[in-house]
Enzyme design. Structure first.
Site, PDB file in Angstrom:
ATOM      1  N   PRO A 160     -78.994 -39.464  45.118  1.00  0.00           N
ATOM      2  CA  PRO A 160     -80.310 -39.533  45.753  1.00  0.00           C
ATOM      3  C   PRO A 160     -80.937 -40.899  45.474  1.00  0.00           C
ATOM      4  O   PRO A 160     -80.394 -41.687  44.686  1.00  0.00           O
ATOM      5  CB  PRO A 160     -81.076 -38.432  45.021  1.00  0.00           C
ATOM      6  CG  PRO A 160     -80.471 -38.409  43.657  1.00  0.00           C
ATOM      7  CD  PRO A 160     -79.015 -38.781  43.825  1.00  0.00           C
ATOM      8  N   TYR A 199     -84.435 -39.726  41.125  1.00  0.00           N
ATOM      9  CA  TYR A 199     -83.722 -38.865  40.184  1.00  0.00           C
ATOM     10  C   TYR A 199     -84.623 -37.807  39.559  1.00  0.00           C
ATOM     11  O   TYR A 199     -84.850 -37.791  38.353  1.00  0.00           O
ATOM     12  CB  TYR A 199     -82.995 -39.724  39.137  1.00  0.00           C
ATOM     13  CG  TYR A 199     -81.830 -40.437  39.795  1.00  0.00           C
ATOM     14  CD1 TYR A 199     -80.589 -39.825  39.883  1.00  0.00           C
ATOM     15  CD2 TYR A 199     -81.991 -41.685  40.388  1.00  0.00           C
ATOM     16  CE1 TYR A 199     -79.537 -40.437  40.536  1.00  0.00           C
ATOM     17  CE2 TYR A 199     -80.950 -42.314  41.044  1.00  0.00           C
ATOM     18  CZ  TYR A 199     -79.726 -41.674  41.107  1.00  0.00           C
ATOM     19  OH  TYR A 199     -78.684 -42.277  41.765  1.00  0.00           O
ATOM     20  N   HIS A 254     -84.453 -32.582  44.002  1.00  0.00           N
ATOM     21  CA  HIS A 254     -85.172 -32.136  45.204  1.00  0.00           C
ATOM     22  C   HIS A 254     -84.148 -31.731  46.248  1.00  0.00           C
ATOM     23  O   HIS A 254     -83.024 -32.219  46.253  1.00  0.00           O
ATOM     24  CB  HIS A 254     -86.100 -33.250  45.718  1.00  0.00           C
ATOM     25  CG  HIS A 254     -85.404 -34.554  45.958  1.00  0.00           C
ATOM     26  ND1 HIS A 254     -85.216 -35.486  44.979  1.00  0.00           N
ATOM     27  CD2 HIS A 254     -84.808 -35.052  47.056  1.00  0.00           C
ATOM     28  CE1 HIS A 254     -84.555 -36.515  45.462  1.00  0.00           C
ATOM     29  NE2 HIS A 254     -84.278 -36.276  46.732  1.00  0.00           N
TER      30      HIS A 254
END
Ligand code: M7G
Length: 332
Positions: free
Chosen positions: A263, A266, A269
């Site tokens: 992502p 960090y 989600h």
């Protein structure tokens, strides 16, 4: 009325979230966002990227009398079927068609639409850090098979040093920002989450793009997930799907529910998007379906500590240099 407006509607069938005190502001008094009404004070320094498929232009520049660089993202928005009835109101003699050429039965024109048909979704990041500039610049991409050892020895130390700030995430879970945009919330400290529109979403259902941000702060990414987190993941899937069904009328089978690896941020989600919308970041080298992630952990609780997971690194990421230094990535 756009779907985003209906998020705030009083008749929402979604369980009411707790009333919150939003007096506490997290934006500073000299924030560019306090009174930005047009872009006349923006001075373009360079084009960071121009994506002709997404019809998205990303500019780097500065604002008059403001310190530091800014990133401005301009994206043309998609047409909406739900607005169909209102199109007729736009087809007036004050919205001219300018002919480019004609050939037999074919005519090509430029149509000058009213302002609400030609909205450009605009995101302004100020002050932007060097990491933002790198994130939004067009760069060469390289794919790397990340073994657990490479993660531990090369990637993890770099993440700790280099990742983008999570203040906006904490503002969401602490109810300091975007409170009125919350679509659903489960306040359980271990298994709870906040679901809200992603910054990239323009509010129309056929491009639905929501974010579920977990309340706990100890899970950086999919790599950290173990059997201990199954309850959390199942809870997000179940309640997120229920909330979307109640609010937008979409069934689970019409949603793409996934995580990114790696992502950009960090703090774990999950992305919830409309299946028929080709959102950025849904390609196989980055997106991992939540149902698959849950199943992998059900089969092997430490699957994500043992698995080799491919990911994409960009040429200007510091991580790219580190991977080369460790002999993981060979660029000729
Ligand atoms: P990601 O998988 O970490 O990175 O997703 P990606 O950008 O490579 O997809 C983070 C998501 O958070 C992205 O889809 C962003 O658009 C979204 N996002 C980023 N910020 C700074 C915000 C914000 O302030 N509010 C909201 N609602 N979403 C954000």
């Amino acid at each position: 009325m756009s779907a985003l407006h209906s998020v705030d509607s009083a008749e929402s069938p979604i369980p009411k979230r707790i009333k919150l005190d939003i007096d506490e502001k997290t934006t500073s008094e000299d924030s560019i966002h306090n009174d930005l009404n047009d872009l006349s004070s923006f001075n373009i320094k360079s084009v960071l990227s121009n994506n002709t498929n997404l019809k998205r232009l990303i500019l780097r520049g500065t604002f008059d009398s403001k310190e530091g660089d800014a990133v401005v993202i301009l994206q043309k928005t998609a047409f909406e079927e739900e607005d169909l009835a209102s199109y007729k109101n736009h087809f007036t003699d004050t919205n001219p068609l300018e002919k480019t050429f004609q050939n037999d039965i074919y005519g090509d024109y430029k149509y000058f639409a009213d302002k609400d048909l030609s909205v450009i979704k605009t995101t302004v990041i100020h002050p932007a850090t060097e990491k933002h500039i790198i994130k939004f610049s067009t760069q060469k991409l390289y794919i790397v098979d990340e073994t657990p050892a490479i993660y531990k020895e090369v990637v993890l130390p770099q993440l700790t040093d280099e990742s983008l700030h999570l203040q906006w995430v904490y503002n969401i879970i602490e109810h300091k920002s975007e409170v009125e945009r919350i679509i659903f919330e489960d306040t359980d400290p271990d298994n709870g989450f906040v679901m809200l529109p992603d910054l990239k979403w323009n509010g129309h259902i056929n491009t639905l793009y929501l974010l579920a941000v977990i309340n706990r702060r100890d899970i950086k990414s999919m790599r950290d997930l173990t059997g201990n987190h199954l309850e959390l993941l199942r809870n997000i899937k179940k309640k997120g799907v229920e909330a979307i069904k109640a609010k937008f009328g979409l069934d689970e089978s019409r949603l793409r529910i996934y995580l990114h690896y790696h992502p950009s941020f960090y703090h774990l989600h999950i992305h919830f998007g409309f299946l028929q919308h080709d959102a950025p970041g849904i390609l196989t080298e980055k997106a991992h379906l939540l149902s698959q992630v849950i199943n992998n952990i059900e089969l092997l609780p430490d699957y994500y500590q043992k698995a080799t997971i491919p990911f994409v690194v960009r040429e200007n990421d510091v991580l790219c240099k580190k991977l080369q230094e460790h002999g993981v990535l060979n660029i000729s």
